[in-house]
Design a protein around this motif. Structure first.
Motif, mmCIF file in Angstrom:
data_model
loop_
_atom_site.group_PDB
_atom_site.id
_atom_site.type_symbol
_atom_site.label_atom_id
_atom_site.label_comp_id
_atom_site.label_asym_id
_atom_site.label_seq_id
_atom_site.Cartn_x
_atom_site.Cartn_y
_atom_site.Cartn_z
ATOM 1 N N GLU A 145 0.819 -1.214 0.000
ATOM 2 C CA GLU A 145 0.000 0.000 0.000
ATOM 3 C C GLU A 145 0.857 1.270 0.000
ATOM 4 O O GLU A 145 0.353 2.361 0.264
ATOM 5 N N ASN A 146 2.125 1.122 -0.310
ATOM 6 C CA ASN A 146 3.006 2.283 -0.413
ATOM 7 C C ASN A 146 2.895 2.861 -1.829
ATOM 8 O O ASN A 146 3.813 2.795 -2.644
ATOM 9 N N ARG A 147 1.716 3.419 -2.091
ATOM 10 C CA ARG A 147 1.394 4.007 -3.388
ATOM 11 C C ARG A 147 0.755 5.370 -3.146
ATOM 12 O O ARG A 147 0.089 5.577 -2.134
ATOM 13 N N PRO A 148 0.925 6.302 -4.048
ATOM 14 C CA PRO A 148 0.449 7.667 -3.789
ATOM 15 C C PRO A 148 -1.036 7.850 -4.035
ATOM 16 O O PRO A 148 -1.606 7.311 -4.980
ATOM 17 N N ARG A 149 -1.678 8.622 -3.167
ATOM 18 C CA ARG A 149 -3.031 9.105 -3.415
ATOM 19 C C ARG A 149 -2.952 10.270 -4.403
ATOM 20 O O ARG A 149 -1.966 10.998 -4.453
ATOM 21 N N ALA A 283 -21.490 -1.350 4.850
ATOM 22 C CA ALA A 283 -21.072 -0.777 6.138
ATOM 23 C C ALA A 283 -20.194 -1.799 6.827
ATOM 24 O O ALA A 283 -20.527 -2.992 6.864
ATOM 25 N N LYS A 284 -19.059 -1.351 7.415
ATOM 26 C CA LYS A 284 -18.073 -2.334 7.859
ATOM 27 C C LYS A 284 -17.256 -1.813 9.036
ATOM 28 O O LYS A 284 -16.898 -0.642 9.113
ATOM 29 N N PHE A 285 -16.967 -2.738 9.940
ATOM 30 C CA PHE A 285 -16.071 -2.490 11.074
ATOM 31 C C PHE A 285 -14.787 -3.296 10.901
ATOM 32 O O PHE A 285 -14.825 -4.463 10.511
ATOM 33 N N ARG A 286 -13.658 -2.666 11.258
ATOM 34 C CA ARG A 286 -12.407 -3.410 11.371
ATOM 35 C C ARG A 286 -12.049 -3.626 12.836
ATOM 36 O O ARG A 286 -11.142 -4.394 13.165
ATOM 37 N N GLY A 287 -12.736 -2.894 13.748
ATOM 38 C CA GLY A 287 -12.488 -2.997 15.178
ATOM 39 C C GLY A 287 -13.705 -2.510 15.926
ATOM 40 O O GLY A 287 -14.815 -2.460 15.381
ATOM 41 N N GLN A 314 -14.623 -6.725 5.003
ATOM 42 C CA GLN A 314 -14.078 -7.843 4.236
ATOM 43 C C GLN A 314 -12.821 -7.336 3.534
ATOM 44 O O GLN A 314 -12.878 -6.692 2.508
ATOM 45 N N GLN A 315 -11.664 -7.633 4.127
ATOM 46 C CA GLN A 315 -10.427 -7.061 3.623
ATOM 47 C C GLN A 315 -9.234 -7.868 4.130
ATOM 48 O O GLN A 315 -9.361 -8.718 5.002
ATOM 49 N N SER A 316 -8.084 -7.561 3.554
ATOM 50 C CA SER A 316 -6.833 -8.192 3.967
ATOM 51 C C SER A 316 -5.788 -7.115 4.145
ATOM 52 O O SER A 316 -5.801 -6.104 3.438
ATOM 53 N N ASP A 317 -4.895 -7.289 5.101
ATOM 54 C CA ASP A 317 -3.761 -6.378 5.256
ATOM 55 C C ASP A 317 -2.451 -7.128 5.058
ATOM 56 O O ASP A 317 -1.432 -6.808 5.653
ATOM 57 N N ALA A 325 -9.224 -9.810 8.018
ATOM 58 C CA ALA A 325 -8.856 -8.588 8.737
ATOM 59 C C ALA A 325 -10.061 -7.635 8.834
ATOM 60 O O ALA A 325 -9.982 -6.518 8.332
ATOM 61 N N PRO A 326 -11.162 -8.017 9.476
ATOM 62 C CA PRO A 326 -11.386 -9.270 10.208
ATOM 63 C C PRO A 326 -12.121 -10.344 9.417
ATOM 64 O O PRO A 326 -12.217 -11.482 9.859
ATOM 65 N N CYS A 327 -12.657 -9.987 8.220
ATOM 66 C CA CYS A 327 -13.375 -10.974 7.404
ATOM 67 C C CYS A 327 -12.593 -11.220 6.124
ATOM 68 O O CYS A 327 -12.227 -10.283 5.415
#
Length: 438
Positions: A145-149, A283-287, A314-317, A325-327
Protein backbone atom coordinates in the motif's frame (compact mmCIF):
# COMPACT_ATOMS: atom_id res chain seq x y z
CA UNK A 1 -26.27 19.94 5.08
CA UNK A 2 -24.64 23.33 5.34
CA UNK A 3 -26.14 25.50 8.05
CA UNK A 4 -26.92 29.21 7.68
CA UNK A 5 -23.63 30.32 9.21
CA UNK A 6 -21.70 28.30 6.66
CA UNK A 7 -23.72 29.78 3.77
CA UNK A 8 -23.15 33.28 5.11
CA UNK A 9 -19.43 32.54 5.36
CA UNK A 10 -19.32 31.43 1.71
CA UNK A 11 -21.20 34.53 0.51
CA UNK A 12 -18.92 36.85 2.47
CA UNK A 13 -15.84 35.00 1.16
CA UNK A 14 -17.03 35.41 -2.44
CA UNK A 15 -17.67 39.11 -1.93
CA UNK A 16 -14.24 39.55 -0.38
CA UNK A 17 -12.70 37.76 -3.34
CA UNK A 18 -14.45 40.08 -5.78
CA UNK A 19 -13.12 43.21 -4.08
CA UNK A 20 -9.71 41.84 -3.15
CA UNK A 21 -6.37 42.56 -4.74
CA UNK A 22 -5.64 38.88 -5.34
CA UNK A 23 -3.43 37.97 -8.28
CA UNK A 24 -4.27 35.61 -11.15
CA UNK A 25 -1.21 33.42 -11.68
CA UNK A 26 -0.84 31.12 -14.67
CA UNK A 27 1.26 28.05 -14.03
CA UNK A 28 4.23 28.09 -16.44
CA UNK A 29 5.03 24.39 -16.66
CA UNK A 30 6.47 22.88 -19.84
CA UNK A 31 3.57 21.30 -21.81
CA UNK A 32 3.41 18.15 -23.96
CA UNK A 33 6.73 16.67 -22.82
CA UNK A 34 6.47 13.34 -21.00
CA UNK A 35 10.17 12.96 -20.28
CA UNK A 36 11.15 12.29 -16.69
CA UNK A 37 13.46 15.29 -16.56
CA UNK A 38 10.63 17.60 -17.57
CA UNK A 39 8.27 15.96 -15.08
CA UNK A 40 10.71 16.78 -12.29
CA UNK A 41 11.11 20.37 -13.49
CA UNK A 42 7.35 20.83 -13.67
CA UNK A 43 6.90 19.36 -10.20
CA UNK A 44 9.53 21.64 -8.70
CA UNK A 45 7.99 24.68 -10.37
CA UNK A 46 4.53 23.80 -9.10
CA UNK A 47 5.82 23.41 -5.53
CA UNK A 48 7.46 26.81 -5.78
CA UNK A 49 4.31 28.38 -7.26
CA UNK A 50 1.93 26.83 -4.70
CA UNK A 51 4.03 28.02 -1.80
CA UNK A 52 3.98 31.68 -2.81
CA UNK A 53 0.21 31.92 -3.13
CA UNK A 54 -1.39 34.64 -1.03
CA UNK A 55 -5.00 35.09 0.11
CA UNK A 56 -7.38 35.74 -2.81
CA UNK A 57 -4.89 34.56 -5.43
CA UNK A 58 -6.08 32.31 -8.25
CA UNK A 59 -3.70 29.76 -9.73
CA UNK A 60 -4.68 28.73 -13.26
CA UNK A 61 -3.42 25.58 -14.96
CA UNK A 62 -3.68 26.34 -18.70
CA UNK A 63 -5.57 24.23 -21.23
CA UNK A 64 -2.54 22.07 -22.02
CA UNK A 65 -1.22 18.64 -21.04
CA UNK A 66 1.52 18.88 -18.44
CA UNK A 67 3.53 15.93 -17.08
CA UNK A 68 4.92 16.16 -13.56
CA UNK A 69 6.10 14.16 -10.58
CA UNK A 70 4.12 13.92 -7.36
CA UNK A 71 5.11 15.30 -4.00
CA UNK A 72 3.33 18.62 -4.54
CA UNK A 73 3.09 19.90 -0.96
CA UNK A 74 1.35 23.02 0.34
CA UNK A 75 0.06 24.19 3.71
CA UNK A 76 -1.93 27.04 5.22
CA UNK A 77 -3.58 28.37 2.07
CA UNK A 78 -6.41 30.82 2.74
CA UNK A 79 -9.10 32.00 0.29
CA UNK A 80 -7.36 30.67 -2.81
CA UNK A 81 -8.74 29.27 -6.07
CA UNK A 82 -6.98 26.47 -7.95
CA UNK A 83 -8.37 26.33 -11.49
CA UNK A 84 -7.57 23.25 -13.62
CA UNK A 85 -8.26 24.10 -17.27
CA UNK A 86 -6.16 21.36 -18.87
CA UNK A 87 -4.69 17.96 -17.98
CA UNK A 88 -2.06 17.12 -15.38
CA UNK A 89 -0.43 13.71 -15.84
CA UNK A 90 1.71 12.27 -13.05
CA UNK A 91 4.75 10.26 -14.06
CA UNK A 92 4.46 6.49 -14.29
CA UNK A 93 8.09 6.06 -13.26
CA UNK A 94 7.36 4.35 -9.94
CA UNK A 95 10.97 3.77 -8.90
CA UNK A 96 11.96 7.45 -8.99
CA UNK A 97 8.77 8.66 -7.33
CA UNK A 98 9.47 11.19 -4.55
CA UNK A 99 9.72 9.58 -1.11
CA UNK A 100 10.31 10.72 2.44
CA UNK A 101 13.23 9.65 4.62
CA UNK A 102 11.36 6.49 5.65
CA UNK A 103 10.90 5.40 2.05
CA UNK A 104 7.18 6.17 1.94
CA UNK A 105 5.96 7.71 -1.29
CA UNK A 106 4.65 11.26 -1.23
CA UNK A 107 1.12 11.88 -2.45
CA UNK A 108 0.51 13.43 -5.85
CA UNK A 109 -1.02 16.44 -4.07
CA UNK A 110 -0.33 16.57 -0.33
CA UNK A 111 -2.13 19.53 1.28
CA UNK A 112 -3.06 20.55 4.83
CA UNK A 113 -4.55 23.43 6.81
CA UNK A 114 -6.47 24.96 3.93
CA UNK A 115 -9.38 27.30 4.60
CA UNK A 116 -11.89 28.58 2.05
CA UNK A 117 -10.06 26.99 -0.88
CA UNK A 118 -11.73 26.06 -4.17
CA UNK A 119 -10.58 23.37 -6.60
CA UNK A 120 -12.40 24.05 -9.85
CA UNK A 121 -12.44 24.11 -13.64
CA UNK A 122 -14.39 26.11 -16.18
CA UNK A 123 -15.30 22.84 -17.89
CA UNK A 124 -13.71 19.67 -16.54
CA UNK A 125 -10.03 19.64 -15.65
CA UNK A 126 -8.33 16.24 -15.70
CA UNK A 127 -5.87 14.74 -13.22
CA UNK A 128 -4.33 11.48 -14.47
CA UNK A 129 -2.35 9.33 -12.00
CA UNK A 130 -1.30 6.61 -14.50
CA UNK A 131 -2.16 4.06 -11.83
CA UNK A 132 -1.67 1.07 -14.12
CA UNK A 133 2.07 1.27 -13.40
CA UNK A 134 1.32 0.55 -9.71
CA UNK A 135 -1.53 -1.95 -10.03
CA UNK A 136 -1.83 -5.69 -10.44
CA UNK A 137 -0.76 -8.64 -8.34
CA UNK A 138 2.93 -8.02 -9.05
CA UNK A 139 2.51 -4.35 -8.23
CA UNK A 140 0.82 -5.23 -4.94
CA UNK A 141 3.63 -7.62 -4.04
CA UNK A 142 6.23 -4.93 -4.78
CA UNK A 143 4.54 -1.81 -3.40
CA UNK A 144 1.84 -3.17 -1.05
CA UNK A 145 0.00 0.00 0.00
CA UNK A 146 3.01 2.28 -0.41
CA UNK A 147 1.39 4.01 -3.39
CA UNK A 148 0.45 7.67 -3.79
CA UNK A 149 -3.03 9.10 -3.41
CA UNK A 150 -4.06 11.61 -6.07
CA UNK A 151 -5.32 14.27 -3.66
CA UNK A 152 -4.71 14.21 0.09
CA UNK A 153 -6.09 17.16 2.07
CA UNK A 154 -6.19 17.28 5.87
CA UNK A 155 -7.18 19.52 8.78
CA UNK A 156 -9.04 21.97 6.58
CA UNK A 157 -12.34 23.84 6.43
CA UNK A 158 -14.76 25.32 3.92
CA UNK A 159 -13.48 23.44 0.88
CA UNK A 160 -15.17 23.26 -2.53
CA UNK A 161 -14.13 20.68 -5.14
CA UNK A 162 -15.99 20.85 -8.44
CA UNK A 163 -15.74 19.96 -12.13
CA UNK A 164 -12.63 17.79 -11.77
CA UNK A 165 -12.06 14.40 -13.43
CA UNK A 166 -9.70 11.96 -11.70
CA UNK A 167 -8.33 9.11 -13.81
CA UNK A 168 -6.44 5.99 -12.68
CA UNK A 169 -5.17 6.86 -9.24
CA UNK A 170 -2.32 4.63 -8.01
CA UNK A 171 -4.04 4.33 -4.60
CA UNK A 172 -6.97 6.18 -2.98
CA UNK A 173 -8.14 8.92 -5.31
CA UNK A 174 -9.41 11.71 -3.05
CA UNK A 175 -8.65 11.54 0.69
CA UNK A 176 -10.01 14.50 2.66
CA UNK A 177 -9.67 14.06 6.40
CA UNK A 178 -10.47 16.03 9.54
CA UNK A 179 -12.46 18.50 7.49
CA UNK A 180 -15.22 20.82 8.67
CA UNK A 181 -17.24 22.12 5.74
CA UNK A 182 -16.74 20.33 2.40
CA UNK A 183 -18.70 20.24 -0.83
CA UNK A 184 -17.79 17.97 -3.74
CA UNK A 185 -19.92 18.34 -6.86
CA UNK A 186 -19.87 17.57 -10.58
CA UNK A 187 -16.63 15.61 -10.22
CA UNK A 188 -15.87 12.20 -11.59
CA UNK A 189 -13.54 9.28 -10.88
CA UNK A 190 -12.54 6.46 -13.22
CA UNK A 191 -10.07 3.79 -12.03
CA UNK A 192 -10.17 0.82 -14.38
CA UNK A 193 -7.76 -1.37 -16.31
CA UNK A 194 -9.88 -1.72 -19.44
CA UNK A 195 -13.41 -1.06 -20.67
CA UNK A 196 -14.92 -4.25 -19.27
CA UNK A 197 -18.55 -3.67 -18.33
CA UNK A 198 -18.21 -4.80 -14.73
CA UNK A 199 -15.64 -5.76 -12.12
CA UNK A 200 -13.76 -8.91 -13.10
CA UNK A 201 -10.64 -10.13 -11.29
CA UNK A 202 -8.35 -8.32 -13.74
CA UNK A 203 -9.93 -4.96 -12.97
CA UNK A 204 -10.22 -5.68 -9.26
CA UNK A 205 -6.42 -6.04 -9.21
CA UNK A 206 -6.39 -2.26 -9.21
CA UNK A 207 -6.35 -2.67 -5.43
CA UNK A 208 -7.25 0.15 -3.02
CA UNK A 209 -8.37 2.59 -5.69
CA UNK A 210 -10.97 4.21 -3.43
CA UNK A 211 -13.02 7.06 -4.85
CA UNK A 212 -13.94 9.83 -2.41
CA UNK A 213 -12.79 8.99 1.15
CA UNK A 214 -13.76 11.49 3.83
CA UNK A 215 -13.56 12.05 7.58
CA UNK A 216 -14.89 15.05 9.44
CA UNK A 217 -18.20 16.85 9.58
CA UNK A 218 -20.61 18.94 7.53
CA UNK A 219 -19.91 17.30 4.17
CA UNK A 220 -22.05 17.35 1.03
CA UNK A 221 -21.09 15.16 -1.95
CA UNK A 222 -23.51 15.30 -4.89
CA UNK A 223 -23.95 14.92 -8.62
CA UNK A 224 -20.76 12.89 -9.10
CA UNK A 225 -19.82 9.60 -10.76
CA UNK A 226 -17.38 6.94 -9.57
CA UNK A 227 -16.26 3.76 -11.34
CA UNK A 228 -13.44 2.10 -9.43
CA UNK A 229 -12.24 -1.14 -7.85
CA UNK A 230 -12.69 -0.39 -4.15
CA UNK A 231 -14.97 1.76 -2.00
CA UNK A 232 -16.72 4.28 -4.25
CA UNK A 233 -17.46 6.76 -1.48
CA UNK A 234 -16.20 5.88 2.00
CA UNK A 235 -17.17 7.69 5.18
CA UNK A 236 -14.44 6.89 7.65
CA UNK A 237 -13.67 7.18 11.37
CA UNK A 238 -15.05 9.97 13.52
CA UNK A 239 -17.44 11.41 10.92
CA UNK A 240 -20.82 13.08 11.38
CA UNK A 241 -23.39 15.15 9.51
CA UNK A 242 -22.81 14.09 5.92
CA UNK A 243 -25.11 13.90 2.91
CA UNK A 244 -24.25 12.02 -0.27
CA UNK A 245 -26.84 12.28 -3.04
CA UNK A 246 -27.37 11.92 -6.78
CA UNK A 247 -24.29 9.79 -7.28
CA UNK A 248 -23.72 7.13 -9.94
CA UNK A 249 -21.29 4.60 -8.49
CA UNK A 250 -19.87 1.20 -9.34
CA UNK A 251 -17.15 -0.50 -7.34
CA UNK A 252 -17.15 -1.78 -3.78
CA UNK A 253 -20.01 0.31 -2.63
CA UNK A 254 -21.46 3.35 -0.95
CA UNK A 255 -19.53 2.71 2.20
CA UNK A 256 -19.32 3.55 5.85
CA UNK A 257 -15.99 2.27 7.11
CA UNK A 258 -13.99 0.53 7.82
CA UNK A 259 -14.55 1.84 11.35
CA UNK A 260 -12.40 1.11 14.38
CA UNK A 261 -12.32 2.90 17.73
CA UNK A 262 -14.66 5.77 16.83
CA UNK A 263 -18.26 6.87 16.42
CA UNK A 264 -19.85 7.65 13.06
CA UNK A 265 -23.28 9.27 13.12
CA UNK A 266 -25.88 11.06 11.01
CA UNK A 267 -24.87 9.91 7.53
CA UNK A 268 -27.31 9.84 4.58
CA UNK A 269 -26.90 8.33 1.13
CA UNK A 270 -29.85 8.99 -1.19
CA UNK A 271 -30.98 9.09 -4.81
CA UNK A 272 -28.09 6.99 -6.13
CA UNK A 273 -27.74 4.60 -9.06
CA UNK A 274 -25.33 1.65 -9.09
CA UNK A 275 -24.77 -0.35 -12.28
CA UNK A 276 -23.03 -3.72 -11.98
CA UNK A 277 -21.36 -2.65 -8.78
CA UNK A 278 -19.39 -5.30 -6.91
CA UNK A 279 -20.93 -4.29 -3.58
CA UNK A 280 -23.82 -1.92 -3.17
CA UNK A 281 -24.66 -0.74 0.33
CA UNK A 282 -21.60 -1.52 2.43
CA UNK A 283 -21.07 -0.78 6.14
CA UNK A 284 -18.07 -2.33 7.86
CA UNK A 285 -16.07 -2.49 11.07
CA UNK A 286 -12.41 -3.41 11.37
CA UNK A 287 -12.49 -3.00 15.18
CA UNK A 288 -14.62 -1.65 18.00
CA UNK A 289 -16.86 1.36 17.49
CA UNK A 290 -20.34 2.70 16.87
CA UNK A 291 -22.23 3.42 13.63
CA UNK A 292 -25.54 5.13 14.37
CA UNK A 293 -28.31 7.21 12.79
CA UNK A 294 -27.71 6.05 9.23
CA UNK A 295 -30.05 6.32 6.24
CA UNK A 296 -29.70 4.80 2.78
CA UNK A 297 -32.68 5.96 0.69
CA UNK A 298 -33.88 5.78 -2.92
CA UNK A 299 -31.08 3.64 -4.32
CA UNK A 300 -31.28 1.46 -7.42
CA UNK A 301 -28.75 -1.30 -8.12
CA UNK A 302 -28.60 -3.24 -11.37
CA UNK A 303 -26.87 -6.65 -11.31
CA UNK A 304 -24.66 -6.10 -8.27
CA UNK A 305 -22.43 -8.93 -7.12
CA UNK A 306 -23.70 -8.34 -3.56
CA UNK A 307 -26.46 -5.84 -2.91
CA UNK A 308 -26.20 -5.30 0.85
CA UNK A 309 -23.39 -5.92 3.33
CA UNK A 310 -23.74 -4.70 6.92
CA UNK A 311 -21.15 -6.25 9.20
CA UNK A 312 -17.37 -6.66 9.43
CA UNK A 313 -14.86 -5.32 6.92
CA UNK A 314 -14.08 -7.84 4.24
CA UNK A 315 -10.43 -7.06 3.62
CA UNK A 316 -6.83 -8.19 3.97
CA UNK A 317 -3.76 -6.38 5.26
CA UNK A 318 -1.37 -9.02 3.98
CA UNK A 319 0.01 -10.34 0.71
CA UNK A 320 -2.02 -13.45 1.54
CA UNK A 321 -5.33 -11.99 0.44
CA UNK A 322 -7.30 -14.70 2.24
CA UNK A 323 -6.17 -13.71 5.73
CA UNK A 324 -9.13 -12.21 7.63
CA UNK A 325 -8.86 -8.59 8.74
CA UNK A 326 -11.39 -9.27 10.21
CA UNK A 327 -13.37 -10.97 7.40
CA UNK A 328 -11.49 -12.84 4.69
CA UNK A 329 -11.80 -11.80 1.06
CA UNK A 330 -12.07 -15.52 0.31
CA UNK A 331 -15.18 -15.95 2.45
CA UNK A 332 -17.67 -17.53 1.83
CA UNK A 333 -16.26 -19.13 -1.32
CA UNK A 334 -13.50 -20.87 0.63
CA UNK A 335 -15.14 -22.97 3.40
CA UNK A 336 -11.96 -22.67 5.50
CA UNK A 337 -11.88 -18.88 5.33
CA UNK A 338 -12.96 -16.91 8.41
CA UNK A 339 -15.31 -13.97 8.73
CA UNK A 340 -15.21 -12.43 12.23
CA UNK A 341 -17.24 -9.52 13.53
CA UNK A 342 -15.36 -7.40 16.14
CA UNK A 343 -16.88 -7.92 19.58
CA UNK A 344 -17.55 -4.30 20.56
CA UNK A 345 -18.76 -3.04 17.20
CA UNK A 346 -22.29 -1.60 17.34
CA UNK A 347 -24.89 -0.79 14.72
CA UNK A 348 -27.79 1.27 16.15
CA UNK A 349 -30.59 3.04 14.21
CA UNK A 350 -29.68 1.95 10.69
CA UNK A 351 -32.36 2.40 8.00
CA UNK A 352 -32.62 1.28 4.39
CA UNK A 353 -35.62 2.81 2.59
CA UNK A 354 -36.81 2.42 -1.01
CA UNK A 355 -33.94 0.21 -2.14
CA UNK A 356 -34.41 -1.64 -5.45
CA UNK A 357 -31.99 -4.40 -6.43
CA UNK A 358 -32.47 -5.79 -9.93
CA UNK A 359 -30.97 -9.16 -10.83
CA UNK A 360 -28.17 -9.59 -8.27
CA UNK A 361 -25.38 -11.55 -9.90
CA UNK A 362 -24.48 -13.66 -6.85
CA UNK A 363 -25.79 -13.18 -3.31
CA UNK A 364 -28.66 -11.18 -1.91
CA UNK A 365 -26.57 -9.87 0.96
CA UNK A 366 -24.99 -10.26 4.38
CA UNK A 367 -26.11 -8.93 7.78
CA UNK A 368 -23.65 -9.83 10.52
CA UNK A 369 -23.83 -8.22 13.93
CA UNK A 370 -21.63 -8.69 16.97
CA UNK A 371 -22.53 -11.49 19.36
CA UNK A 372 -21.84 -9.20 22.33
CA UNK A 373 -23.27 -6.02 20.75
CA UNK A 374 -26.11 -7.19 18.49
CA UNK A 375 -27.66 -4.69 16.08
CA UNK A 376 -30.48 -2.49 17.40
CA UNK A 377 -33.21 -0.79 15.35
CA UNK A 378 -32.24 -2.03 11.90
CA UNK A 379 -35.10 -1.16 9.55
CA UNK A 380 -35.62 -2.35 5.98
CA UNK A 381 -38.46 -0.25 4.51
CA UNK A 382 -39.37 -1.20 0.92
CA UNK A 383 -36.12 -3.04 0.28
CA UNK A 384 -37.04 -5.12 -2.75
CA UNK A 385 -35.03 -7.59 -4.82
CA UNK A 386 -36.22 -8.29 -8.36
CA UNK A 387 -35.16 -11.29 -10.45
CA UNK A 388 -33.13 -12.73 -7.59
CA UNK A 389 -32.14 -16.34 -8.19
CA UNK A 390 -31.07 -16.77 -4.54
CA UNK A 391 -33.65 -14.70 -2.61
CA UNK A 392 -32.16 -15.13 0.84
CA UNK A 393 -29.44 -13.37 2.78
CA UNK A 394 -26.39 -15.63 2.90
CA UNK A 395 -25.72 -14.64 6.50
CA UNK A 396 -28.12 -12.98 8.94
CA UNK A 397 -27.13 -13.10 12.57
CA UNK A 398 -26.88 -11.15 15.84
CA UNK A 399 -29.70 -8.66 15.24
CA UNK A 400 -31.53 -7.75 18.47
CA UNK A 401 -34.22 -5.71 16.74
CA UNK A 402 -34.68 -5.78 12.98
CA UNK A 403 -37.82 -4.67 11.14
CA UNK A 404 -38.97 -5.42 7.60
CA UNK A 405 -41.82 -3.15 6.45
CA UNK A 406 -43.25 -1.61 3.29
CA UNK A 407 -43.25 -4.80 1.23
CA UNK A 408 -39.60 -5.63 1.85
CA UNK A 409 -38.70 -8.84 0.02
CA UNK A 410 -36.96 -11.05 0.92
CA UNK A 411 -37.27 -10.51 4.65
CA UNK A 412 -33.96 -11.17 6.45
CA UNK A 413 -34.35 -14.29 8.56
CA UNK A 414 -32.83 -12.75 11.69
CA UNK A 415 -35.24 -9.80 11.82
CA UNK A 416 -37.47 -10.21 14.84
CA UNK A 417 -40.59 -8.41 13.65
CA UNK A 418 -42.30 -6.71 10.73
CA UNK A 419 -44.49 -4.62 13.02
CA UNK A 420 -43.78 -0.94 12.43
CA UNK A 421 -45.15 -0.06 15.85
CA UNK A 422 -42.37 -1.98 17.59
CA UNK A 423 -39.55 0.14 16.20
CA UNK A 424 -37.20 2.39 18.14
CA UNK A 425 -36.34 -0.18 20.75
CA UNK A 426 -34.29 1.27 23.55
CA UNK A 427 -30.72 0.12 24.12
CA UNK A 428 -30.92 -2.40 26.97
CA UNK A 429 -29.23 -1.60 30.27
CA UNK A 430 -26.80 -4.49 29.92
CA UNK A 431 -25.77 -3.55 26.38
CA UNK A 432 -21.98 -3.30 26.02
CA UNK A 433 -22.18 0.21 24.61
CA UNK A 434 -19.24 2.53 24.07
CA UNK A 435 -19.28 6.05 22.69
CA UNK A 436 -15.95 6.24 20.95
CA UNK A 437 -14.24 9.52 20.29
CA UNK A 438 -11.93 9.99 17.35
Amino acid sequence: MKDNNYLIFLIVSILLLLVSNGEVIEYQGIPNDSSLSTAWKNGALLNETMNRLQPFDELVFPNETIYLVGGIIAQNLESVVLRFEGTLVFTDNTHTWPRNASGNVLECFQFSNFNNVTFTSTYQGILNGQGEAWWGLLGYVEYHENRPRMLSLGYSSNILLENIVFINSPYWTVWIYNVDGLEIRQSHISNRRNDYDGHDFYNLEAFNTDGFDVTGRNVWIHDCTVWNQDDCIAIKDGSENMLIERVNASGLGLTIGSIGGSTVRNITFRDCYMYKTYKGIYAKFRGDGLITDILYENIVMVEPETGIWIGPAQQSDNVDLCLPAPCSLCWPIDPLAQCNMPANASYINFTLRNITVIGPAKRTGFIIGSATNPMINITFDSVVYQDDTQPNYFACENVASGYAIGGTNPIPSCFSSSNEQQQNQQVPDNYNYYNYNY
